[in-house]
Scaffold this active site. Structure first.
Site, PDB file in Angstrom:
ATOM      1  N   ASP A 250       0.822  -1.202   0.000  1.00 37.69           N
ATOM      2  CA  ASP A 250       0.000   0.000   0.000  1.00 37.69           C
ATOM      3  C   ASP A 250       0.865   1.266   0.000  1.00 37.69           C
ATOM      4  OD1 ASP A 250      -2.846   0.951   0.463  1.00 37.69           O
ATOM      5  OD2 ASP A 250      -1.890   1.906   2.175  1.00 37.69           O
ATOM      6  N   GLU A 312       1.704  -0.618  -4.979  1.00 38.34           N
ATOM      7  CA  GLU A 312       0.644   0.361  -5.239  1.00 38.34           C
ATOM      8  C   GLU A 312       1.332   1.716  -5.190  1.00 38.34           C
ATOM      9  OE1 GLU A 312      -3.228   2.727  -3.793  1.00 38.34           O
ATOM     10  OE2 GLU A 312      -1.487   2.389  -2.558  1.00 38.34           O
TER      11      GLU A 312
HETATM   12  C1  NOJ Z   1      -4.415   2.942  -0.886  1.00 35.69           C
HETATM   13  C2  NOJ Z   1      -5.553   2.031  -0.595  1.00 35.69           C
HETATM   14  O1  NOJ Z   1      -5.864   1.314  -1.754  1.00 35.69           O
HETATM   15  C3  NOJ Z   1      -6.673   2.899  -0.130  1.00 35.69           C
HETATM   16  O2  NOJ Z   1      -7.879   2.214  -0.045  1.00 35.69           O
HETATM   17  C4  NOJ Z   1      -6.280   3.506   1.196  1.00 35.69           C
HETATM   18  O3  NOJ Z   1      -7.267   4.423   1.608  1.00 35.69           O
HETATM   19  C5  NOJ Z   1      -4.956   4.245   1.092  1.00 35.69           C
HETATM   20  N1  NOJ Z   1      -3.977   3.517   0.346  1.00 35.69           N
HETATM   21  C6  NOJ Z   1      -4.394   4.527   2.455  1.00 35.69           C
HETATM   22  O4  NOJ Z   1      -3.961   3.336   3.045  1.00 35.69           O
END
Ligand code: NOJ
Ligand code: CA
Length: 587
Positions: A250, A312
């Site tokens: 993440d 991500e």
């Molecule tokens: C990316 C995640 O996919 C999202 O859902 C989240 O709110 C943020 N990162 C913060 O962790």
């Protein structure tokens, strides 16, 4: 292996259908035949993940076993056969760890457990074992940029006070101004409002501020602190030892901040969004993140099997993103530039080409993705006028997408995506053609974005609604009761799995066909050669298949050969209508 370039290539230029009307005359297509993606036998990287189709499960909304309205791990385990029947290779599970759920579980209070909402650690073990026994790999979510404010480290940091080793695991600073009552810098939270919150000192008076790029319940960690690094290596080991095949990381572009925490006058976006030669925002895509991923990669490589890291990272341009997947770093990175590209032939051509070139440049496979739990589902997004900027949710009173057009384009887009070499990510429900819930009552919203943006951004609830399995069951079969943590729109009955399974032409059967053919033809490890790259038509060849998408206003001739998949029926005389993709098998 056959190279898909040169005059011997059968395609829309030389085939029977092409001769009938001539695509160049009809559409103004530039019939350049040129390879974009090299022969994979020359590529150094191999492994299951290089061509895998990976299905994202959002545990809250996939299947609810105990009927409390929130999806859970036993619910997922009970539905694994659906994923086998669909034909995917792996699942990625969004977070299921103990959490106050300030951001639907992306606020983790304990990285080594399971929230009672979702089950127990034994349920997680069972899910991993059952999935792997069916040949499905399992990727879990790792959230290293921030913990929950309920994490024991943050509680300790509050108790220990300024200057303590406990506070040094996070980003605490004194405020600006005479009384320290101004935040340390001007950074905004991705969810709206300031990225800093002031805490109360032991004496009951206002104290320091802490950084949270997301919700105040998600304090950012200080990745310059060796304890933080050691802890996450240990968390990785914990899940690797339980048999997971990898981690989706993440906010992978956020862990390191520019050392001086300099002001950034521009509005906050999670996207780094910069040209190579422009300054990057001080909170995103700092060079220091790469060292962290090299350490993680070394750890994963010390385990048997091919365990993977997926970034991500909302990083642009593609060359910057490619740095995350250099040979000693992560295996994959989500291709958000692809997700954000307009539905036009030139935009799709450009993003596909750029993506392949950028990852080929570092010897990594490309990934493709159209939907996830953070964006408006593509069946609705593509029903908005072409060129509409990325919507941050859609609600009552907003411009509503054209549902039929959106679904038609979504099917064409998915069929185009699944023909591309590399790895593809699917988001639960897209195999049903599910639209966004675009008329959810605002009172039902739970994404912190809605409150923190002062009710200006609807947020992400519309793509997170529990998915429909059986049209006539309570909660459409999501669980045994009517309960559903977000309301399901009535129109979803017609999208339920049981209305589509075995129904020729349904979106579900289209995905199954595409996944079967993709596997049979090895498209994920294939060679892409463009055949047509005009303003209205895109066509390429990937090994034995010719793929054509018509973005233009009039039907165009199908490539010569046997049509093995089509996102919508062709015209009576066999031409490809507007917003349709076909796969054609040719010699
Ligand atoms: C990316 C995640 O996919 C999202 O859902 C989240 O709110 C943020 N990162 C913060 O962790
Ligand atoms: Ca439940």
């Amino acid at each position: 292996m056959e190279r898909a370039d040169g005059p011997s290539v059968p395609g829309i230029r030389g085939g029977r259908a092409a001769d009938r009307t001539g695509p160049a005359r009809d559409t103004g297509v530039d019939l350049n035949t040129h390879p974009t993606h090299p022969d994979p036998t020359e590529a150094p990287v191999t492994g299951w993940w290089t061509e895998a189709v990976i299905y994202q499960i959002y545990p809250r909304s996939f299947a609810d076993a105990n009927g409390d309205g929130i999806g859970d791990l036993p619910g997922i385990t009970a539905r694994l056969d659906h994923l086998v029947e669909l034909g995917v290779d792996a699942v990625w599970l969004s977070p299921f760890y103990p959490s106050p759920q300030a951001d639907a579980g992306y606020d983790v209070a304990d990285y080594r457990g399971v929230d009672p909402l979702f089950g127990t650690l034994a349920d997680a073990d069972k899910l991993i074992t059952e999935a792997r026994s069916r040949g499905l790999r399992v990727i879990v979510d790792l959230v290293p940029n921030h913990t929950s404010s309920a994490h024991r480290w943050f509680t300790a940091a509050l108790a220990a006070g300024p200057g303590s080793p406990e506070r040094d695991r996070y980003v605490f600073r004194d405020g600006k101004g005479a009384d320290g009552d101004q935040p340390p810098n001007d950074w905004q939270s991705v969810f709206g409002g300031p990225a800093w919150t002031r805490v109360t000192g032991a004496d009951g008076r206002p104290g320091q501020w802490y950084l949270h790029l997301f919700d105040p319940g998600q304090p950012d960690l200080n990745w310059d602190n060796p304890e933080v690094r050691a802890e996450f290596l240990d968390v990785l080991r914990f899940w690797l030892d339980r048999g997971v095949d990898g981690f989706r990381v993440d906010v992978a572009h956020g862990l390191i901040k520019q050392a001086d925490l300099a002001d950034w006058q521009e509005p906050q976006e999670i996207l780094s969004g910069r040209e190579v030669d422009k300054p990057r925002p001080p909170m995103w895509d700092q060079d220091g993140v790469h060292e962290i991923y090299r350490d993680w990669r070394a750890l994963l490589d010390s385990y048997p099997g091919e365990r993977i890291l997926v970034a991500e990272a909302w990083v642009e341009p593609a060359e910057r993103l490619a740095r995350y997947v250099r040979p000693d770093e992560m295996h994959q990175a989500f291709n958000f530039e692809y997700l954000l590209a307009s539905w036009t032939a030139p935009a799709q051509y450009a993003v596909i080409t750029r993506s392949l070139e950028a990852t080929d440049g570092v010897g990594a496979p490309t990934t493709w993705v159209l939907s996830n739990h953070d964006v408006v589902r593509h069946a609705s997004r593509l029903g908005l006028p072409v060129g509409t900027p990325r919507p941050h949710g859609i609600g009552i009173g907003d411009e509503q997408p054209d549902a039929a057009l959106g679904l038609r384009r979504a099917r064409a887009a998915s069929l185009l995506m699944l023909a591309l070499p590399g790895s593809a990510y699917l988001y639960q429900g897209e195999e049903l053609g599910l639209p966004e819930h675009t008329t959810m009552p605002d009172e039902a919203r739970q994404d912190p974005t809605w409150e923190r943006s002062g009710h200006t951004l609807r947020g992400r609830d519309g793509c997170r609604v529990p998915i429909p399995w059986e049209a006539d069951a309570p909660s459409y079969g999501f669980g045994p009761t009517d309960a559903s943590w977000l309301p399901q729109p009535p129109v979803w009955a017609e999208f339920a799995l049981d209305r589509q399974r075995g129904v020729p032409g349904s979106t579900y059967e289209l995905y199954r066909t595409a996944l079967r053919l993709r596997r049979e033809h090895g498209l994920g490890r294939g060679t892409l050669a463009w055949l047509a790259t005009g303003d209205e038509v895109l066509s390429f060849r990937n090994d034995g298949l010719t793929v054509l998408t018509n973005f233009g206003g009039v039907p165009v001739p199908a490539p010569a050969g046997e049509v093995v998949a089509a996102s919508a029926p062709l015209t009576d005389d066999g031409r490809v209508p507007t917003d349709v993709t076909v796969w054609v098998r040719s010699a």
